[in-house]
Design an enzyme around this catalytic site. Structure first.
Site, mmCIF file in Angstrom:
data_model
loop_
_atom_site.group_PDB
_atom_site.id
_atom_site.type_symbol
_atom_site.label_atom_id
_atom_site.label_comp_id
_atom_site.label_asym_id
_atom_site.label_seq_id
_atom_site.Cartn_x
_atom_site.Cartn_y
_atom_site.Cartn_z
ATOM 1 N N PRO A 19 0.851 -1.194 0.000
ATOM 2 C CA PRO A 19 0.000 0.000 0.000
ATOM 3 C C PRO A 19 0.884 1.240 0.000
ATOM 4 C CG PRO A 19 0.045 -1.016 2.185
ATOM 5 C CD PRO A 19 0.788 -1.940 1.273
ATOM 6 N N MET A 20 0.674 2.141 -0.952
ATOM 7 C CA MET A 20 1.517 3.333 -1.077
ATOM 8 C C MET A 20 0.634 4.551 -1.299
ATOM 9 S SD MET A 20 4.717 1.805 -3.336
ATOM 10 C CE MET A 20 3.693 0.821 -4.454
ATOM 11 N N CYS A 102 3.898 3.224 9.008
ATOM 12 C CA CYS A 102 4.125 4.543 8.415
ATOM 13 C C CYS A 102 4.740 5.483 9.446
ATOM 14 C CB CYS A 102 2.815 5.121 7.894
ATOM 15 S SG CYS A 102 3.014 6.730 7.083
ATOM 16 N N LYS A 141 0.986 -4.720 9.294
ATOM 17 C CA LYS A 141 2.213 -4.332 8.588
ATOM 18 C C LYS A 141 3.013 -3.415 9.508
ATOM 19 C CE LYS A 141 3.938 -2.672 4.133
ATOM 20 N NZ LYS A 141 4.976 -1.743 4.615
ATOM 21 N N HIS A 173 8.352 -4.713 7.208
ATOM 22 C CA HIS A 173 9.289 -3.865 6.482
ATOM 23 C C HIS A 173 10.627 -3.978 7.191
ATOM 24 C CE1 HIS A 173 10.002 0.223 4.298
ATOM 25 N NE2 HIS A 173 11.114 -0.463 4.407
ATOM 26 N N GLY A 214 10.549 -4.514 1.730
ATOM 27 C CA GLY A 214 11.682 -3.610 1.842
ATOM 28 C C GLY A 214 12.818 -3.951 0.898
ATOM 29 N N GLY A 215 13.066 -3.074 -0.088
ATOM 30 C CA GLY A 215 14.218 -3.223 -0.969
ATOM 31 C C GLY A 215 14.092 -4.279 -2.043
ATOM 32 N N GLY A 235 7.380 -2.884 -3.191
ATOM 33 C CA GLY A 235 6.875 -1.537 -2.991
ATOM 34 C C GLY A 235 7.119 -0.648 -4.191
ATOM 35 N N ARG A 236 8.074 0.270 -4.040
ATOM 36 C CA ARG A 236 8.276 1.300 -5.069
ATOM 37 C C ARG A 236 8.552 0.748 -6.462
ATOM 38 N NH1 ARG A 236 12.894 4.394 -2.215
ATOM 39 N NH2 ARG A 236 12.971 2.426 -1.088
#
Length: 350
Positions: A19-20, A102, A141, A173, A214-215, A235-236
């Protein structure tokens, strides 16, 4: 309410997209579905107040094609979270996830997000309240630590206490978070990645489902962590280089349906764009998610430039997307011609 048939079957979490905020909205999720059928998708974080006191359709509506889909909630009041979990089940979501990761100041000021790692008893109460209110899976999360509360002992105490409340799935994360001194962006980059910590967590809690986040930027990178963890969350990379998801169904889930090339992805997304345009959705709200589809490919910059310069104009429609596709196709054809020419010259010389 544009949802699918209500179901309580737990989703397959071997691969998911994180989720972003400002990224994984319904238009992005529909786009990602054109590349992967099975990857679990998450909404942006939705605070409980938006659902309970706002226009909930704005935050909860989705199209059936987005399933399997999970709702991430931000909040720390057990009763409010329970009510939202009940609504999520009525809406047809497959999972409810509590954000305990977050690190933004605004989120912490609202007493939710990563700051809740300092209050495992409260997180446990929230999870229990949600589990009592819904038959959906309730997941958490979180980070591996916050500020100076970053020992492995504290992490295991957090997981153990929350698990005792009925949580069976933890999305971790693999970075700690600094609640002061670092921006959310810096918190995604500066604290070192500790995948080993998440691996150890799985060894120490083999009965729990542990998902690594993460990563992770490629499907191959995810595969390297199996079976040390039960699943991976990208994620990104799913936004900055979305085509990395094209092989997910084959490589993660064992589905051998044909893999779409980038042009086929847009052709698959095109009817959705047309449908939303007819509903009055501006083209730019959809095209902003597809700008990086041709990242690193011939014509990628021209594709991105054409969409960026034209999708926001009054009356912009599918023609803008088709023009951008033509630009990308010409760039691909030029590369193929150049490669063929080089091979021909090499053959002549030999």
């Amino acid at each position: 309410m544009e949802n699918s048939v209500k179901t309580t079957r737990s989703p397959d979490r071997r691969l998911s997209v994180a989720p972003m905020m400002d990224w994984t909205d319904r238009f992005d999720r529909a786009f990602l579905r054109c590349m992967t059928r099975h990857t679990l998708l998450y909404t942006e974080m939705v605070v409980t107040g938006a659902i309970l006191f706002g226009k909930r359709e704005r935050f909860l509506d989705y199209d059936a094609q987005e399933q399997p889909l999970a709702l991430q909630l931000g909040g720390s009041v057990p009763d409010e979270l329970a009510r939202c979990a009940r609504i999520a089940e009525d809406w047809g979501y497959r999972e409810v996830n509590l954000n305990v990761g977050c690190p933004s100041d605004r989120v912490s000021a609202g007493r939710f997000g990563a700051c809740l790692m300092a209050e495992p008893a409260l997180v446990a109460d929230c999870v229990k309240a949600m589990r009592d209110a819904t038959s959906l899976p309730v997941t958490v999360k979180h980070r591996i630590g916050i500020d100076d509360l970053d020992s492995y002992e504290l992490l295991t105490q957090f997981v153990s206490q929350v698990a005792d409340s009925g949580c069976e799935t933890f999305v971790v994360h693999a970075r700690k978070a600094w609640l002061t001194g670092l921006s959310p962006k810096e918190n995604r980059e500066i604290p070192p990645l500790r995948h080993d910590v998440v691996h150890q967590l799985k060894r120490d809690f083999p009965h729990l489902e542990i998902i690594l986040n993460g990563g992770l930027r490629t499907i191959d990178a995810c595969l390297e962590h199996f079976p040390a963890v039960d699943g991976c969350m990208i994620g990104r990379a799913a936004y900055e280089t979305p085509y990395v998801l094209a092989t997910a169904d084959r490589d993660i889930f064992g589905d051998d349906h044909p893999i779409r090339d980038r042009f086929e992805v847009i052709e698959a997304y095109r009817p959705y764009i047309a449908e939303k345009l007819a509903e009055g959705v501006p083209l730019s709200r959809m095209t902003r998610h597809i700008l990086e589809l041709f990242h690193g490919q011939p014509g990628g910059r021209l594709w991105r430039r054409h969409l960026s310069q034209n999708a926001h104009l009054p009356g912009a429609g599918l023609a803008v997307v088709d023009e951008a596709l033509d630009i990308a196709r010409r760039a691909f054809a030029a590369r193929e011609e150049k490669m063929a020419s080089a091979e021909g010259q090499g053959g002549a010389l030999s």
